[in-house]
Write a protein that holds these residues in place. Structure first.
Motif, PDB file in Angstrom:
ATOM      1  N   ASP A   4       0.796  -0.581  -0.411  1.00 30.73           N
ATOM      2  CA  ASP A   4       0.010  -0.362  -0.302  1.00 30.73           C
ATOM      3  C   ASP A   4       0.739   1.399  -0.086  1.00 30.73           C
ATOM      4  O   ASP A   4       1.937   0.655   0.028  1.00 30.73           O
ATOM      5  CB  ASP A   4      -0.615  -0.005   1.215  1.00 30.73           C
ATOM      6  N   ASN A   5       0.467   2.464   0.798  1.00 27.25           N
ATOM      7  CA  ASN A   5       1.261   3.886   0.731  1.00 27.25           C
ATOM      8  C   ASN A   5       0.895   4.913   1.795  1.00 27.25           C
ATOM      9  O   ASN A   5      -0.322   4.525   1.204  1.00 27.25           O
ATOM     10  CB  ASN A   5       1.303   3.926  -1.066  1.00 27.25           C
ATOM     11  N   GLY A   6       1.086   4.934   2.477  1.00 26.28           N
ATOM     12  CA  GLY A   6       1.187   6.380   3.242  1.00 26.28           C
ATOM     13  C   GLY A   6      -0.270   5.804   4.142  1.00 26.28           C
ATOM     14  O   GLY A   6      -1.194   5.891   3.586  1.00 26.28           O
TER      15      GLY A   6
ATOM     16  N   SER B 108      -2.167  16.420  -9.048  1.00 20.97           N
ATOM     17  CA  SER B 108      -2.066  17.027  -8.227  1.00 20.97           C
ATOM     18  C   SER B 108      -1.218  17.732  -7.341  1.00 20.97           C
ATOM     19  O   SER B 108      -1.064  18.701  -6.861  1.00 20.97           O
ATOM     20  CB  SER B 108      -3.499  16.672  -7.174  1.00 20.97           C
ATOM     21  N   GLU B 109      -0.386  16.433  -7.650  1.00 21.07           N
ATOM     22  CA  GLU B 109       1.146  16.777  -7.650  1.00 21.07           C
ATOM     23  C   GLU B 109       2.024  17.720  -8.219  1.00 21.07           C
ATOM     24  O   GLU B 109       3.706  17.572  -7.616  1.00 21.07           O
ATOM     25  CB  GLU B 109       1.683  15.731  -6.033  1.00 21.07           C
ATOM     26  N   LYS B 110       1.873  18.691  -9.117  1.00 25.89           N
ATOM     27  CA  LYS B 110       2.359  18.959 -10.245  1.00 25.89           C
ATOM     28  C   LYS B 110       3.789  19.882 -10.073  1.00 25.89           C
ATOM     29  O   LYS B 110       4.681  20.280 -10.419  1.00 25.89           O
ATOM     30  CB  LYS B 110       1.670  19.479 -11.226  1.00 25.89           C
ATOM     31  N   PHE B 111       3.053  20.655  -8.418  1.00 23.33           N
ATOM     32  CA  PHE B 111       4.306  22.285  -7.814  1.00 23.33           C
ATOM     33  C   PHE B 111       4.873  21.357  -6.946  1.00 23.33           C
ATOM     34  O   PHE B 111       5.361  22.069  -6.084  1.00 23.33           O
ATOM     35  CB  PHE B 111       3.102  23.510  -8.159  1.00 23.33           C
ATOM     36  N   TYR B 112       5.015  20.140  -6.871  1.00 23.06           N
ATOM     37  CA  TYR B 112       6.053  19.752  -5.722  1.00 23.06           C
ATOM     38  C   TYR B 112       7.217  19.215  -6.379  1.00 23.06           C
ATOM     39  O   TYR B 112       7.522  19.060  -7.622  1.00 23.06           O
ATOM     40  CB  TYR B 112       6.039  17.885  -5.870  1.00 23.06           C
ATOM     41  N   GLY B 113       8.059  19.629  -5.486  1.00 22.61           N
ATOM     42  CA  GLY B 113       9.336  19.701  -6.488  1.00 22.61           C
ATOM     43  C   GLY B 113      10.267  18.748  -6.584  1.00 22.61           C
ATOM     44  O   GLY B 113       9.363  17.291  -5.695  1.00 22.61           O
TER      45      GLY B 113
HETATM   46  C1  GAL Z   1       3.488  10.405   0.778  1.00 23.39           C
HETATM   47  C2  GAL Z   1       2.565   9.529  -0.441  1.00 23.39           C
HETATM   48  C3  GAL Z   1       3.227  10.615  -1.428  1.00 23.39           C
HETATM   49  C4  GAL Z   1       3.125  12.157  -2.255  1.00 23.39           C
HETATM   50  C5  GAL Z   1       3.663  12.331  -0.508  1.00 23.39           C
HETATM   51  C6  GAL Z   1       3.607  14.048  -0.624  1.00 23.39           C
HETATM   52  O1  GAL Z   1       2.686  10.299   2.061  1.00 23.39           O
HETATM   53  O2  GAL Z   1       3.278   8.432   0.106  1.00 23.39           O
HETATM   54  O3  GAL Z   1       2.431   9.796  -2.476  1.00 23.39           O
HETATM   55  O4  GAL Z   1       1.705  12.371  -1.927  1.00 23.39           O
HETATM   56  O5  GAL Z   1       3.280  12.213   1.045  1.00 23.39           O
HETATM   57  O6  GAL Z   1       3.762  14.577   0.691  1.00 23.39           O
END
Ligand code: GAL
Length: 718
Positions: free
Chosen positions: A150-152, A362-367
């Motif tokens: 899974d994840n998170g 939704s995470e395109k502005f993440y580094g």
């Molecule tokens: C994590 C997640 C990633 C991403 C990240 C953002 O917990 O596994 O997919 O969303 O947070 O901080």
């Protein structure tokens, strides 16, 4: 040592990359850039369910296999995430009963990740199928070295769900625990406000209601939700172990944010992995505390892909995030600094989140390691590629080494849940901050610390700190007594033993079940508004360097056998005991009935060092963080400068730096955000970068220096 990134090949196909003729052609370039950055591992697949099973029962993992083949070409190993964090739309639309429900009874709809209730039997069935299919399709790939389950888990507050499935399972869980309704009524104290039940099916879930639910019921609800999370992970782990017995399983955890018992969950995993947001936090000591806690979740039976005994950072943020109000750039050198902080505290794998900033979603502005442009010319890529070079030098040195601590801080999730409830004696008392006061004192004095839950074997520790175990089970109290009886030193604080494991207050005095251990009884406690203070007056040898306040909470202690270490200076309890020590068996039980400022905890650590014969790792300026990994007699020190200016160090003995290959003696200015990885022995041949020689003349001229602000490689006497 594994070093790499979280890669999402599904983001990098035509029309976002590649060509109409060769939609996946970008992947090879990504593999090249990874190899050039020194990467040897990627994690992939954790959100791929809706792509790998677009229609029910039509599985296609061939694209992921092709991506793994490309990784193979570039010498990169793969961790695959099972994709259950993100169910496909068709599943929720076909079975809306899998969707989670919040405490208001509102359904949380499909269309994002985590749109599932972990108690849903239907969801479990589908999850088991996709995991089985994925392991069957890809489990034999030579690059595969581990699974992430899974994840998170529990992210976005999905540890709990209040739908019909949950209710059914909640009732079964209670029945298994209490067997009869009489015992349930009794243990949870349901006669309070007349909430007795005559059948398990009547027990409510703690949903939105006019006022607070019975805390005993809420703690049980949290335990139930936690057991559900653990069972869900175990169910996947069992399938993966059956199909790929040689591959270890992990999952990505965060410290202190999710509502499940991380220690329980870690027992189901072969090794622990963590998400680190270290680079965006201001205080290195807070990060250090969280890392120490995550490292401590699993101390035995660790099985990592390369046989190391540490943990992995499976998501280290490579740059800024997208959920702060202002997502500033991470400054040059900071990703490197925090990468070393993680390694210095036991990480054996570091993967950056994510390899490339996605153009979609939704995470395109993440580094990311790479910018949107994917060219590999950006600052962060260059910084991380430089780190990749350093990792090659460092890996042989830290192989098989680990963090060794003689001090530990106790933490229990039950207790955290108890203190999160409303109706506390003191709303402003913060468990996390209270723990941090202790951890910071050890951290700043360079004394390594583990965390443990009270039920662990504590005999390996010289010193155990138990900050505010408000909920203390009878069995836990017995184990603390055993530890002290056998010679251990225990430090407990205010807000301890107010309730037992059923959230029932004692009838024979606070701290519950421990008045004999501490040789005293707390007859009353006085929570104080923030800003108001009492003061401590010390007796005997406690080395008070400041006037130490008593804040937030004052226990009024009635000593029996205990000796008084400090008293309150004012109010109607002026002169009464605030801090005590009791000889119990071969050990000592120290009790601090209040909260003070950071200086008090520094003084406390100085005093405890003498009591327990503890040594700081190195004597360095206060602003330098020092950690150590040890392999037999060999000690490898990490020195981190978190300041925005250089810090002068003085080397009393020659020290070899693994990152430059140089040997330092005399003065050395560690630059802002600079890192040294040192040992006292001659550098192993393989760790020396070509062309870098030692400087024997400088070493020979080393002069012992004794004032503050030096590196005094020998342990500092107590
Ligand atoms: C994590 C997640 C990633 C991403 C990240 C953002 O917990 O596994 O997919 O969303 O947070 O901080």
């Amino acid at each position: 040592m594994y070093f790499g990134a979280d890669y999402h090949p599904e983001h990098w196909v035509y029309p976002y990359a590649g060509t109409p003729e060769e939609p996946e052609s970008r992947w090879d370039r990504d593999g090249q850039l990874m190899a050039q950055a020194g990467f040897n591992v990627v994690r992939m697949g954790e959100f791929c369910w809706g792509i790998a099973e677009r229609e029910e029962g039509k599985y296609d993992f061939s694209w992921l296999r092709r991506a793994m083949d490309i990784m193979q070409r570039h010498g990169i190993k793969v961790v695959l995430g099972t994709p259950t964090a993100s169910p496909p739309l068709w599943l929720a639309q076909q079975h809306p009963e899998i969707l989670p429900m919040n405490e208001r009874g509102e359904t949380l709809h499909e269309g994002t990740r985590r749109a599932y209730c972990m108690n849903s039997d239907i969801y479990w069935e589908y999850a088991k199928k996709i995991v089985r299919e994925m392991a069957g399709a890809l489990g034999d790939h030579p690059q595969l070295i581990a699974w992430q389950i899974d994840n998170g888990l529990g992210g976005h507050n999905t540890e709990e769900s209040f739908n019909a499935h949950s209710k059914k399972d909640w009732h079964s869980w209670l029945q298994a625990k209490y067997e009869t309704v009489e015992r349930l009524n009794e243990a949870l104290g349901l006669r309070f406000w007349g909430q007795l039940v005559t059948d398990f099916s009547q027990v409510p879930m703690p949903m939105l209601s006019p006022t607070v639910h019975n805390p005993a019921l809420v703690v049980d609800w949290r335990r139930f939700c936690s057991d559900t999370c653990v069972a869900f992970v175990r169910c996947q782990a069992d399938i993966l172990h059956e199909i790929t017995p040689n591959l270890p399983v992990t999952t990505n955890l965060r410290a202190l944010t999710r509502h499940f018992d991380h220690f329980d969950l870690a027992q189901v995993l072969d090794f622990v992995s963590v998400d680190s947001h270290a680079t965006i936090k201001a205080r290195s000591a807070e990060n250090a505390c969280e890392i120490d806690m995550l490292r401590s979740l699993k101390k035995e039976g660790i099985r990592t892909p390369d046989g190391e005994c540490g943990f992995w950072v499976i998501e280290q943020k490579a740059g800024h995030v997208n959920w702060q109000e202002v997502n500033s750039l991470v400054r040059p050198g900071v990703v490197r600094l925090f990468t070393y902080q993680l390694i210095s505290r036991g990480a054996d794998g570091v993967l950056y989140f994510f390899f490339r900033q996605p153009r979609i979603g939704s995470e395109k502005f993440y580094g990311g390691v790479l910018n949107h442009d994917g060219k590999g010319e950006n600052r962060v890529y260059k910084e991380i590629a430089h780190l990749g070079e350093e990792m090659k030098l460092l890996a042989p040195a830290i192989k098989d080494s680990k963090v060794a601590a003689e001090t530990c801080i106790l933490f229990s999730h039950d207790n955290a849940w108890s203190m999160q409830m409303t109706g506390q004696p003191q709303k402003h008392f913060n468990y996390r901050e209270h723990i941090q006061l202790f951890h910071t004192a050890f951290h700043d004095r360079n004394i390594p610390v583990d965390f443990a839950r009270p039920t662990e074997d504590l005999s390996r520790y010289k010193l155990v700190i138990a900050p505010s175990l408000q909920m203390l089970a009878g069995g836990e109290a017995d184990l603390l007594k055993l530890y002290v009886q056998n010679g251990g030193t225990l430090v407990a604080t205010c807000n301890t033993g107010l309730v037992d494991e059923h959230h029932i207050a004692p009838s024979d005095g606070f701290p519950a079940n421990c008045t004999d251990l501490f040789g005293m009884e707390i007859v009353e406690f006085d929570p104080m508004p923030p800003g108001e203070e009492n003061h401590l007056t010390f007796k005997g040898s406690f080395p008070a360097t400041h006037l130490h306040p008593a804040r937030l909470w004052c226990d009024l202690i009635e000593p029996k056998e205990a000796q008084i270490l400090a008293t309150y200076a004012k109010d109607f309890y002026a002169g009464r005991a605030a801090m005590t020590v009791n000889d119990f068996g071969l050990g000592k039980a120290i009790y601090i009935g209040t909260v003070s400022h950071q200086h008090f905890y520094y003084d406390l650590v100085a005093w405890l060092r003498q009591q327990c014969n503890l040594f700081p790792l190195l004597k360095v300026p206060d602003t330098i963080e020092v950690s150590m990994r040890q392999k037999g007699d060999r000690k490898i020190y990490f020195l981190l400068n978190h300041q925005n200016s250089h810090v002068r160090l003085h080397f009393y003995k020659p020290m070899h730096d693994f990152l430059t290959g140089q040997t330092f003696t005399g003065n050395y200015d560690l630059p802002s955000h600079g890192v040294l990885v040192l040992d006292e022995t001659a550098p192993p041949e393989e760790a020396k970068p070509p062309g870098q020689a030692e400087q024997p003349e400088a070493a020979a001229q080393a002069v012992p220096v004794t004032e503050e602000g030096i590196i005094d490689n020998a342990p500092v006497p107590a």
